[in-house]
Design a protein around this motif. Sequence first.
Motif, PDB file in Angstrom:
ATOM      1  N   GLY A 117      -7.520   6.218  -9.494  1.00 56.59           N
ATOM      2  CA  GLY A 117      -6.803   7.455  -9.771  1.00 56.59           C
ATOM      3  C   GLY A 117      -5.501   7.177 -10.494  1.00 56.59           C
ATOM      4  O   GLY A 117      -5.485   6.572 -11.574  1.00 56.59           O
ATOM      5  N   THR A 118      -4.405   7.586  -9.885  1.00 56.97           N
ATOM      6  CA  THR A 118      -3.088   7.372 -10.483  1.00 56.97           C
ATOM      7  C   THR A 118      -2.435   6.072 -10.022  1.00 56.97           C
ATOM      8  O   THR A 118      -1.341   5.739 -10.457  1.00 56.97           O
ATOM      9  CB  THR A 118      -2.146   8.550 -10.135  1.00 56.97           C
ATOM     10  OG1 THR A 118      -2.029   8.644  -8.712  1.00 56.97           O
ATOM     11  CG2 THR A 118      -2.695   9.858 -10.701  1.00 56.97           C
ATOM     12  N   VAL A 119      -3.112   5.359  -9.118  1.00 61.50           N
ATOM     13  CA  VAL A 119      -2.565   4.112  -8.570  1.00 61.50           C
ATOM     14  C   VAL A 119      -3.170   2.920  -9.286  1.00 61.50           C
ATOM     15  O   VAL A 119      -4.395   2.814  -9.407  1.00 61.50           O
ATOM     16  CB  VAL A 119      -2.831   4.002  -7.050  1.00 61.50           C
ATOM     17  CG1 VAL A 119      -2.285   2.690  -6.516  1.00 61.50           C
ATOM     18  CG2 VAL A 119      -2.229   5.181  -6.321  1.00 61.50           C
ATOM     19  N   SER A 120      -2.316   2.023  -9.747  1.00 60.30           N
ATOM     20  CA  SER A 120      -2.781   0.831 -10.450  1.00 60.30           C
ATOM     21  C   SER A 120      -2.099  -0.409  -9.871  1.00 60.30           C
ATOM     22  O   SER A 120      -0.872  -0.435  -9.704  1.00 60.30           O
ATOM     23  CB  SER A 120      -2.481   0.941 -11.948  1.00 60.30           C
ATOM     24  OG  SER A 120      -2.918  -0.216 -12.629  1.00 60.30           O
ATOM     25  N   LEU A 121      -2.899  -1.401  -9.545  1.00 60.77           N
ATOM     26  CA  LEU A 121      -2.381  -2.671  -9.031  1.00 60.77           C
ATOM     27  C   LEU A 121      -2.868  -3.795  -9.924  1.00 60.77           C
ATOM     28  O   LEU A 121      -4.039  -3.819 -10.326  1.00 60.77           O
ATOM     29  CB  LEU A 121      -2.838  -2.908  -7.595  1.00 60.77           C
ATOM     30  CG  LEU A 121      -2.197  -2.065  -6.495  1.00 60.77           C
ATOM     31  CD1 LEU A 121      -2.889  -2.329  -5.171  1.00 60.77           C
ATOM     32  CD2 LEU A 121      -0.701  -2.359  -6.384  1.00 60.77           C
ATOM     33  N   ALA A 122      -1.970  -4.743 -10.216  1.00 52.61           N
ATOM     34  CA  ALA A 122      -2.343  -5.850 -11.098  1.00 52.61           C
ATOM     35  C   ALA A 122      -1.658  -7.130 -10.643  1.00 52.61           C
ATOM     36  O   ALA A 122      -0.651  -7.110  -9.931  1.00 52.61           O
ATOM     37  CB  ALA A 122      -1.954  -5.523 -12.535  1.00 52.61           C
ATOM     38  N   GLY A 123      -2.212  -8.256 -11.065  1.00 54.71           N
ATOM     39  CA  GLY A 123      -1.611  -9.559 -10.824  1.00 54.71           C
ATOM     40  C   GLY A 123      -1.418  -9.884  -9.357  1.00 54.71           C
ATOM     41  O   GLY A 123      -2.272  -9.603  -8.514  1.00 54.71           O
ATOM     42  N   LYS A 124      -0.263 -10.465  -9.035  1.00 51.99           N
ATOM     43  CA  LYS A 124       0.021 -10.917  -7.677  1.00 51.99           C
ATOM     44  C   LYS A 124      -0.009  -9.769  -6.670  1.00 51.99           C
ATOM     45  O   LYS A 124      -0.465  -9.934  -5.539  1.00 51.99           O
ATOM     46  CB  LYS A 124       1.380 -11.617  -7.644  1.00 51.99           C
ATOM     47  CG  LYS A 124       1.447 -12.861  -8.510  1.00 51.99           C
ATOM     48  CD  LYS A 124       2.849 -13.467  -8.508  1.00 51.99           C
ATOM     49  CE  LYS A 124       2.924 -14.667  -9.439  1.00 51.99           C
ATOM     50  NZ  LYS A 124       4.288 -15.256  -9.470  1.00 51.99           N
ATOM     51  N   ARG A 125       0.487  -8.600  -7.073  1.00 54.93           N
ATOM     52  CA  ARG A 125       0.529  -7.453  -6.163  1.00 54.93           C
ATOM     53  C   ARG A 125      -0.883  -7.039  -5.745  1.00 54.93           C
ATOM     54  O   ARG A 125      -1.137  -6.732  -4.575  1.00 54.93           O
ATOM     55  CB  ARG A 125       1.254  -6.283  -6.830  1.00 54.93           C
ATOM     56  CG  ARG A 125       2.701  -6.567  -7.162  1.00 54.93           C
ATOM     57  CD  ARG A 125       3.331  -5.457  -7.984  1.00 54.93           C
ATOM     58  NE  ARG A 125       3.496  -4.242  -7.197  1.00 54.93           N
ATOM     59  CZ  ARG A 125       4.544  -3.972  -6.443  1.00 54.93           C
ATOM     60  NH1 ARG A 125       5.541  -4.859  -6.357  1.00 54.93           N
ATOM     61  NH2 ARG A 125       4.627  -2.857  -5.781  1.00 54.93           N
ATOM     62  N   LEU A 126      -1.804  -7.041  -6.696  1.00 54.73           N
ATOM     63  CA  LEU A 126      -3.198  -6.706  -6.391  1.00 54.73           C
ATOM     64  C   LEU A 126      -3.781  -7.672  -5.373  1.00 54.73           C
ATOM     65  O   LEU A 126      -4.414  -7.272  -4.387  1.00 54.73           O
ATOM     66  CB  LEU A 126      -4.025  -6.734  -7.678  1.00 54.73           C
ATOM     67  CG  LEU A 126      -5.555  -6.689  -7.504  1.00 54.73           C
ATOM     68  CD1 LEU A 126      -5.990  -5.368  -6.870  1.00 54.73           C
ATOM     69  CD2 LEU A 126      -6.244  -6.899  -8.848  1.00 54.73           C
ATOM     70  N   PHE A 127      -3.541  -8.963  -5.574  1.00 54.97           N
ATOM     71  CA  PHE A 127      -4.155  -9.961  -4.704  1.00 54.97           C
ATOM     72  C   PHE A 127      -3.516  -9.991  -3.317  1.00 54.97           C
ATOM     73  O   PHE A 127      -4.192 -10.308  -2.331  1.00 54.97           O
ATOM     74  CB  PHE A 127      -4.086 -11.336  -5.370  1.00 54.97           C
ATOM     75  CG  PHE A 127      -4.962 -11.440  -6.587  1.00 54.97           C
ATOM     76  CD1 PHE A 127      -6.330 -11.228  -6.484  1.00 54.97           C
ATOM     77  CD2 PHE A 127      -4.425 -11.729  -7.830  1.00 54.97           C
ATOM     78  CE1 PHE A 127      -7.161 -11.315  -7.599  1.00 54.97           C
ATOM     79  CE2 PHE A 127      -5.238 -11.814  -8.949  1.00 54.97           C
ATOM     80  CZ  PHE A 127      -6.605 -11.603  -8.838  1.00 54.97           C
ATOM     81  N   VAL A 128      -2.236  -9.664  -3.220  1.00 59.82           N
ATOM     82  CA  VAL A 128      -1.607  -9.549  -1.903  1.00 59.82           C
ATOM     83  C   VAL A 128      -2.322  -8.486  -1.076  1.00 59.82           C
ATOM     84  O   VAL A 128      -2.632  -8.676   0.111  1.00 59.82           O
ATOM     85  CB  VAL A 128      -0.108  -9.214  -2.041  1.00 59.82           C
ATOM     86  CG1 VAL A 128       0.470  -8.763  -0.694  1.00 59.82           C
ATOM     87  CG2 VAL A 128       0.669 -10.428  -2.536  1.00 59.82           C
ATOM     88  N   VAL A 129      -2.611  -7.354  -1.693  1.00 61.94           N
ATOM     89  CA  VAL A 129      -3.293  -6.259  -0.994  1.00 61.94           C
ATOM     90  C   VAL A 129      -4.721  -6.663  -0.613  1.00 61.94           C
ATOM     91  O   VAL A 129      -5.179  -6.402   0.505  1.00 61.94           O
ATOM     92  CB  VAL A 129      -3.309  -4.995  -1.869  1.00 61.94           C
ATOM     93  CG1 VAL A 129      -4.177  -3.906  -1.233  1.00 61.94           C
ATOM     94  CG2 VAL A 129      -1.893  -4.479  -2.086  1.00 61.94           C
ATOM     95  N   LEU A 130      -5.428  -7.314  -1.522  1.00 61.69           N
ATOM     96  CA  LEU A 130      -6.817  -7.706  -1.247  1.00 61.69           C
ATOM     97  C   LEU A 130      -6.893  -8.729  -0.111  1.00 61.69           C
ATOM     98  O   LEU A 130      -7.774  -8.644   0.763  1.00 61.69           O
ATOM     99  CB  LEU A 130      -7.456  -8.278  -2.513  1.00 61.69           C
ATOM    100  CG  LEU A 130      -7.701  -7.285  -3.659  1.00 61.69           C
ATOM    101  CD1 LEU A 130      -8.319  -8.000  -4.852  1.00 61.69           C
ATOM    102  CD2 LEU A 130      -8.605  -6.150  -3.196  1.00 61.69           C
ATOM    103  N   VAL A 131      -5.976  -9.689  -0.114  1.00 62.53           N
ATOM    104  CA  VAL A 131      -5.971 -10.692   0.956  1.00 62.53           C
ATOM    105  C   VAL A 131      -5.676 -10.032   2.296  1.00 62.53           C
ATOM    106  O   VAL A 131      -6.277 -10.381   3.323  1.00 62.53           O
ATOM    107  CB  VAL A 131      -4.948 -11.800   0.655  1.00 62.53           C
ATOM    108  CG1 VAL A 131      -4.753 -12.703   1.864  1.00 62.53           C
ATOM    109  CG2 VAL A 131      -5.394 -12.629  -0.543  1.00 62.53           C
ATOM    110  N   ALA A 132      -4.785  -9.066   2.301  1.00 63.48           N
ATOM    111  CA  ALA A 132      -4.476  -8.353   3.543  1.00 63.48           C
ATOM    112  C   ALA A 132      -5.709  -7.647   4.091  1.00 63.48           C
ATOM    113  O   ALA A 132      -5.932  -7.617   5.305  1.00 63.48           O
ATOM    114  CB  ALA A 132      -3.360  -7.341   3.297  1.00 63.48           C
ATOM    115  N   LEU A 133      -6.525  -7.098   3.228  1.00 64.37           N
ATOM    116  CA  LEU A 133      -7.755  -6.441   3.664  1.00 64.37           C
ATOM    117  C   LEU A 133      -8.720  -7.439   4.301  1.00 64.37           C
ATOM    118  O   LEU A 133      -9.465  -7.096   5.225  1.00 64.37           O
ATOM    119  CB  LEU A 133      -8.437  -5.746   2.479  1.00 64.37           C
ATOM    120  CG  LEU A 133      -7.702  -4.542   1.890  1.00 64.37           C
ATOM    121  CD1 LEU A 133      -8.432  -4.029   0.646  1.00 64.37           C
ATOM    122  CD2 LEU A 133      -7.587  -3.424   2.924  1.00 64.37           C
ATOM    123  N   VAL A 134      -8.685  -8.677   3.824  1.00 65.83           N
ATOM    124  CA  VAL A 134      -9.572  -9.711   4.372  1.00 65.83           C
ATOM    125  C   VAL A 134      -9.089 -10.186   5.737  1.00 65.83           C
ATOM    126  O   VAL A 134      -9.891 -10.370   6.662  1.00 65.83           O
ATOM    127  CB  VAL A 134      -9.671 -10.896   3.390  1.00 65.83           C
ATOM    128  CG1 VAL A 134     -10.434 -12.058   4.036  1.00 65.83           C
ATOM    129  CG2 VAL A 134     -10.360 -10.468   2.103  1.00 65.83           C
TER     130      VAL A 134
END
Length: 396
Positions: A117-134
């Motif tokens: 949608g209107t939210v975009s994540l890229a680079g280090k910020r994206l991977f911080v969020v993905l690792v947290a989900l794991v």
Amino acid sequence: MPVGTARTCMNGLNALSGVGLLTVPYALSEGGWVSLALLAAVAAACWYTGILLCRCMDADDAIRTYPDIGERAFGRTGRLVVSAFTYVELYLVATGFLILEGDNLDKLFPGARVTLGTVSLAGKRLFVVLVALVVAPTTWLRSLGVLAYVSATGVFASVVIVLSVLWAAAVDGVGFSGRGTTTPLRIAGLPTALGLYIFCYGGHPMFPTLYASMKRKSQFPKMLVICFLLCTLNYGAMAVLGYLMYGDGVLSQVTLNLPSARLSSKVAIYTTLLNPVTKYALVVTPIAAAVEERIRGAAGKGARAVSVAVRTLLVLSTVAVALALPFFADLMALVGSMLNVAVCMLLPCACYVRIFGAPSMSSVEAVAIGGILVLGSLVAVTGTYYSLMKIIHELV
């Protein structure tokens, strides 16, 4: 449920292994070759204070946690002080895990971006969020016996990372000719080096929990010797390897120096990704347990749901801090200098002296405790100042 010596040893190794392994080459570059002696001194001091914590627990069967020791020594104020230092330390260590993983994943997959949608994540910020989900589901495990099996993977990962870095140097052509590797001592870098070395041994908040969970508590000192010896050998090997390979150019995480195209580099970085999964839960558990204890009476039949909610919120909050302060080396040096020094050196000595009294100590004990207090105080003052100045500089 009581846990066997082998599984407790695995948990202890995992508590002392992990993120610090990647920072020791940078610490060595900051302090010079002589600082390796300080690594050994820090290890010995932290081992001894771990023993002091166990002796404090033996003074009262009601003691189960590190804050209990603080209360036994200094009353309610002691509990609050120990809890504050311990939980802030664990919290920032968990945050550091996410920053580290974001940095390394960004190296493997540069330019990655996800848009919803209107939210975009890229680079280090994206991977911080993905690792947290794991890692979030691993925090829902409440048994240390179960976590021990996960911990086995984390200890194995630490060994694999060292071997992968060695392979990159000896086989993949990186070599051992880093610039500046002849410097014996760098006084200006010692505060940072000591802070990062102490950070490597920040397992003390978990020690009382591990000790209380053991079936044969008399084996704990021997188990602790094994844990500290093996971890120090691993840290020392990584420090020497990384410094010889990259010298003054070594980054805060040695994996960020490795050539991305090489298989050994990919193995090292992918193996690094296991650390949050295997250790994050062990670090967060004491914080979650303290919060759950506070609200247990109000939880009623929904205790399990409350536990999951508390642990999930903890993960989300560490994500927010990791995104706001993505300065891995400076943050970890601050944790080591300000928090680990207090939790791993100053507070154990203070509690032990308070509980047993100075007159009951032998001359050797008095000298050892006095030396640890002096070393810890110096690192706390100088290391905290330098780390804070670096973080402020980054923010400005």
